[in-house]
Design a protein around this motif. Structure first.
Motif, PDB file in Angstrom:
ATOM      1  N   LEU A   1       0.800  -1.179   0.057  1.00 50.99           N
ATOM      2  CA  LEU A   1      -0.007  -0.047   0.026  1.00 50.99           C
ATOM      3  C   LEU A   1       0.905   1.162   0.180  1.00 50.99           C
ATOM      4  N   GLY A   2       1.728   1.197   0.727  1.00 52.62           N
ATOM      5  CA  GLY A   2       2.776   2.405   0.904  1.00 52.62           C
ATOM      6  C   GLY A   2       3.559   2.582  -0.608  1.00 52.62           C
ATOM      7  N   LEU A   3       4.071   1.636  -1.365  1.00 47.14           N
ATOM      8  CA  LEU A   3       4.633   1.859  -2.379  1.00 47.14           C
ATOM      9  C   LEU A   3       3.515   2.208  -3.570  1.00 47.14           C
ATOM     10  N   TYR A   4       2.263   1.855  -3.387  1.00 48.64           N
ATOM     11  CA  TYR A   4       1.226   2.197  -4.543  1.00 48.64           C
ATOM     12  C   TYR A   4       1.340   3.851  -4.072  1.00 48.64           C
ATOM     13  N   ALA A   5       1.064   4.196  -2.818  1.00 51.41           N
ATOM     14  CA  ALA A   5       0.894   5.672  -2.644  1.00 51.41           C
ATOM     15  C   ALA A   5       2.015   6.358  -3.096  1.00 51.41           C
ATOM     16  N   LEU A   6       3.244   5.862  -2.779  1.00 55.12           N
ATOM     17  CA  LEU A   6       4.566   6.508  -3.601  1.00 55.12           C
ATOM     18  C   LEU A   6       4.211   6.748  -4.789  1.00 55.12           C
ATOM     19  N   PHE A   7       4.069   5.567  -5.768  1.00 54.32           N
ATOM     20  CA  PHE A   7       3.913   5.605  -7.237  1.00 54.32           C
ATOM     21  C   PHE A   7       2.763   6.611  -7.583  1.00 54.32           C
ATOM     22  N   MET A   8       1.730   6.640  -6.946  1.00 52.38           N
ATOM     23  CA  MET A   8       0.792   7.634  -7.372  1.00 52.38           C
ATOM     24  C   MET A   8       0.981   8.674  -6.972  1.00 52.38           C
ATOM     25  N   GLY A   9       1.982   9.311  -6.218  1.00 55.62           N
ATOM     26  CA  GLY A   9       2.257  10.708  -5.928  1.00 55.62           C
ATOM     27  C   GLY A   9       1.669  11.202  -4.686  1.00 55.62           C
TER      28      GLY A   9
END
Length: 176
Positions: free
Chosen positions: A108-116
């Motif tokens: 979830l954290g990586l997704y949030a990072l990649f989504m900005g």
């Protein structure tokens, strides 16, 4: 995950795993509040975006830890005493569940990072916040959940996600 085995052990989710509105508010109310504040508050939206991401990372961590721990946990310990307990005991932790929780918060954290939504620092704060919050949730489960009629799983989930958001947001403020 391994629903039949969990049902046989008496530790499967109620209603055959179907979720109701109480599950939604318990798991997503903090994220929804953070999302609203990120859009409408006069303050820096990045802190609320981080709270949003951290609350969801915390919930995914908790869900994965619980489900994988119940299904695959070889040895489960009560977090407050480290005594051996059966899988599914409130407040029980296992290596398998803990590792699954870390994976969940990372996804979830990586997704949030990649989504900005979050910065690399925010990703780290999401991971730390999820670990702190899921540990606190296990302590709550071991000590007070089930002792008070109002301390339902949904209330514990709300507290869990609020801790996750607060730890991440507080960490960001402290590090700025």
């Amino acid at each position: 995950v391994r629903k039949a085995e969990k049902e046989a052990m008496g530790i499967a989710e109620a209603r055959g795993g179907a979720r109701g509105p109480e599950n939604v508010w318990g798991s997503a109310a903090v994220a929804a509040l953070c999302a609203i504040l990120a859009v409408y508050s006069p303050w820096d939206s990045s802190i609320f975006k981080l709270g949003f991401a951290a609350s969801l990372a915390t919930k995914l961590s908790d869900t994965m830890a619980s489900e994988i721990g119940k299904a695959y946990g070889k040895t489960t310990y009560l977090i407050t005493s480290m005594q051996l307990v059966p899988p599914g005991t409130e407040g029980a932790v296992s290596l398998e569940g803990t590792l699954a929780g870390v994976v969940g918060s990372a996804v979830l954290g990586l997704y949030a990072l990649f989504m900005g939504l979050v910065s690399p620092l925010g990703l780290g704060l999401c991971l730390v916040a999820a670990a702190v919050a899921t540990t606190a949730e296990s302590v709550i489960g071991a000590t007070v959940q089930g002792k008070y009629p109002w301390m339902t799983n949904e209330v514990v989930n709300f507290i869990n996600t609020a801790i996750g958001a607060a730890v991440a947001m507080g960490g960001l403020v402290a590090l700025r």
